[in-house]
Write a protein that holds these residues in place. Sequence first.
Motif, mmCIF file in Angstrom:
data_model
loop_
_atom_site.group_PDB
_atom_site.id
_atom_site.type_symbol
_atom_site.label_atom_id
_atom_site.label_comp_id
_atom_site.label_asym_id
_atom_site.label_seq_id
_atom_site.Cartn_x
_atom_site.Cartn_y
_atom_site.Cartn_z
ATOM 1 N N GLU A 1 0.819 -1.206 0.000
ATOM 2 C CA GLU A 1 0.000 0.000 0.000
ATOM 3 C C GLU A 1 0.854 1.257 0.000
ATOM 4 O O GLU A 1 0.526 2.253 -0.653
ATOM 5 C CB GLU A 1 -0.939 -0.007 1.218
ATOM 6 N N MET A 2 1.950 1.234 0.736
ATOM 7 C CA MET A 2 2.835 2.397 0.793
ATOM 8 C C MET A 2 3.446 2.685 -0.576
ATOM 9 O O MET A 2 3.511 3.834 -1.020
ATOM 10 C CB MET A 2 3.929 2.171 1.833
ATOM 11 N N ILE A 3 3.897 1.636 -1.267
ATOM 12 C CA ILE A 3 4.490 1.819 -2.590
ATOM 13 C C ILE A 3 3.458 2.378 -3.568
ATOM 14 O O ILE A 3 3.755 3.261 -4.375
ATOM 15 C CB ILE A 3 5.065 0.495 -3.111
ATOM 16 N N SER A 4 2.232 1.879 -3.479
ATOM 17 C CA SER A 4 1.177 2.373 -4.370
ATOM 18 C C SER A 4 0.919 3.853 -4.136
ATOM 19 O O SER A 4 0.737 4.622 -5.096
ATOM 20 C CB SER A 4 -0.115 1.578 -4.137
ATOM 21 N N PHE A 5 0.926 4.277 -2.864
ATOM 22 C CA PHE A 5 0.658 5.680 -2.578
ATOM 23 C C PHE A 5 1.837 6.562 -2.990
ATOM 24 O O PHE A 5 1.645 7.698 -3.427
ATOM 25 C CB PHE A 5 0.348 5.883 -1.090
ATOM 26 N N VAL A 6 3.045 6.044 -2.848
ATOM 27 C CA VAL A 6 4.219 6.778 -3.324
ATOM 28 C C VAL A 6 4.100 7.012 -4.830
ATOM 29 O O VAL A 6 4.328 8.125 -5.328
ATOM 30 C CB VAL A 6 5.521 6.009 -3.007
ATOM 31 N N ALA A 7 3.745 5.962 -5.577
ATOM 32 C CA ALA A 7 3.596 6.085 -7.031
ATOM 33 C C ALA A 7 2.498 7.080 -7.382
ATOM 34 O O ALA A 7 2.641 7.877 -8.327
ATOM 35 C CB ALA A 7 3.292 4.716 -7.648
ATOM 36 N N TYR B 1 -0.931 -11.161 -6.184
ATOM 37 C CA TYR B 1 -0.416 -11.049 -4.814
ATOM 38 C C TYR B 1 -1.369 -10.236 -3.940
ATOM 39 O O TYR B 1 -1.695 -10.614 -2.814
ATOM 40 C CB TYR B 1 0.962 -10.397 -4.841
ATOM 41 N N GLU B 2 -1.852 -9.123 -4.468
ATOM 42 C CA GLU B 2 -2.745 -8.266 -3.699
ATOM 43 C C GLU B 2 -4.080 -8.962 -3.416
ATOM 44 O O GLU B 2 -4.639 -8.825 -2.331
ATOM 45 C CB GLU B 2 -2.960 -6.958 -4.461
ATOM 46 N N ILE B 3 -4.578 -9.731 -4.383
ATOM 47 C CA ILE B 3 -5.830 -10.466 -4.178
ATOM 48 C C ILE B 3 -5.655 -11.519 -3.085
ATOM 49 O O ILE B 3 -6.498 -11.670 -2.193
ATOM 50 C CB ILE B 3 -6.290 -11.136 -5.487
ATOM 51 N N LEU B 4 -4.546 -12.253 -3.144
ATOM 52 C CA LEU B 4 -4.316 -13.321 -2.170
ATOM 53 C C LEU B 4 -4.109 -12.761 -0.759
ATOM 54 O O LEU B 4 -4.633 -13.307 0.216
ATOM 55 C CB LEU B 4 -3.101 -14.149 -2.592
ATOM 56 N N ASP C 1 0.821 -19.889 0.213
ATOM 57 C CA ASP C 1 1.393 -19.496 1.500
ATOM 58 C C ASP C 1 1.314 -18.004 1.764
ATOM 59 O O ASP C 1 1.592 -17.553 2.872
ATOM 60 C CB ASP C 1 2.863 -19.926 1.579
ATOM 61 N N VAL C 2 0.947 -17.229 0.745
ATOM 62 C CA VAL C 2 0.881 -15.774 0.936
ATOM 63 C C VAL C 2 -0.154 -15.405 1.989
ATOM 64 O O VAL C 2 0.020 -14.465 2.752
ATOM 65 C CB VAL C 2 0.536 -15.085 -0.401
ATOM 66 N N ARG C 3 -1.232 -16.177 2.054
ATOM 67 C CA ARG C 3 -2.290 -15.881 3.023
ATOM 68 C C ARG C 3 -1.822 -16.051 4.456
ATOM 69 O O ARG C 3 -2.459 -15.599 5.385
ATOM 70 C CB ARG C 3 -3.489 -16.807 2.801
ATOM 71 N N GLN C 4 -0.697 -16.745 4.646
ATOM 72 C CA GLN C 4 -0.193 -17.000 5.991
ATOM 73 C C GLN C 4 0.725 -15.895 6.480
ATOM 74 O O GLN C 4 1.352 -16.023 7.520
ATOM 75 C CB GLN C 4 0.572 -18.326 6.019
ATOM 76 N N ALA C 5 0.834 -14.787 5.722
ATOM 77 C CA ALA C 5 1.714 -13.677 6.111
ATOM 78 C C ALA C 5 1.392 -13.261 7.542
ATOM 79 O O ALA C 5 0.280 -13.399 8.008
ATOM 80 C CB ALA C 5 1.534 -12.510 5.161
ATOM 81 N N PRO C 6 2.378 -12.754 8.327
ATOM 82 C CA PRO C 6 3.706 -12.453 7.843
ATOM 83 C C PRO C 6 4.694 -13.604 7.874
ATOM 84 O O PRO C 6 5.821 -13.469 7.444
ATOM 85 C CB PRO C 6 4.170 -11.362 8.800
ATOM 86 N N VAL C 7 4.287 -14.770 8.407
ATOM 87 C CA VAL C 7 5.234 -15.871 8.546
ATOM 88 C C VAL C 7 5.829 -16.275 7.217
ATOM 89 O O VAL C 7 7.025 -16.466 7.080
ATOM 90 C CB VAL C 7 4.533 -17.095 9.191
ATOM 91 N N ALA C 8 4.969 -16.389 6.178
ATOM 92 C CA ALA C 8 5.449 -16.850 4.879
ATOM 93 C C ALA C 8 5.534 -15.728 3.859
ATOM 94 O O ALA C 8 5.566 -15.964 2.683
ATOM 95 C CB ALA C 8 4.517 -17.946 4.347
#
Length: 343
Positions: free
Chosen positions: A168-174, A252-255, A294-301
């Motif tokens: 989200e931060m990168i998107s707002f910077v852009a 990635y954003e959807i997951l 495994d993306v849904r398991q963030a931040p561990v994965a």
Amino acid sequence: MARLTSVASREDHTGLHAGNEKGPGPTQDWRTRIGRLDLELIGPDHAFARNWERVACIHDAAYVLVFPLTGCVAFSQDSRIGIARPGEYVLLSELAFYELSSDKTARFLMLRIPAAELRGRLVSVEDHISRRFKPNEQMTHLLAGMIRSVAELFVASPPPNPQALATEMISFVALTIGSEDRGAATDVRNARYHLRRRIVDFIESHLGDQSLSPKKIAASSRISLSYLYSLFNDNETTVSQFVQTKRLQRAYEILVADPKGRRTVSEVAYEVGFKNVSHFSRCFSRHFKVAPRDVRQAPVAAPQPAASARSPQPKSPAARVAPRNGYGSRYWEIDKQPVHETA
């Protein structure tokens, strides 16, 4: 090779300590990491200087966004020199030599963003290096406030989902950089910028089209294939790489936004335009260093940054792209092998 020189003593950059639950004091230097972003506060009471020599590998490179809080920060890059003051920012690129310095009264934040990721969101990012255009005051105020708030909230402890926050931060910077006022410039470069912007908008709105091709993209703007390729060559990528990067980024954003798994990996793969789920999983894992499931398991994965301790960037011309490195998840490191355009 990249060389980093700092007049600020290394002892001043104490970083974070386990026993310091309240975080560093208002004049203390510190560094922290939010997902694939590096955030650093340079405090007053000592002079600061940094010289960065360009490197030739984009997956190790980053863009540096500097926000003065007090005092002034002097910068130089691409034959442009200037001074940034509180309420302003300056964007510098590790893909080219730059100098950054301040006196003992300056206190400022530096946000280091993987080059590949910011390029994936802002096609004309190189046009904004070393403050070529006037920043949008309202957007700059919002961005500076967000960066400062994130620094104050998470300097002593990480956010619950650092990778999602970094996205989200990168998107707002852009978004903020893209809102800069380009003035009355009417040169060819400005025309190419607006054309690239329209093309990127078309690609983003048609990611789910599995038949999306360079030929179809060129036809949407009524330009030739060769001219389309030249527009993307400005950023050392290809149309195919850019489209795949956008698809992986969207997936990635959807997951990440679906921690309970309401949609399967297959559904997400098809939704972003992949024809083959296995191919999607291989590309996703290679770019983000984590399997889609495994993306849904963030931040561990969550995707891990590259092992390199520094994040130098390539020259404007020949660059290879990588994930979060620079992007935390190397959105642009589509393939190590040369990519050839196909109609």
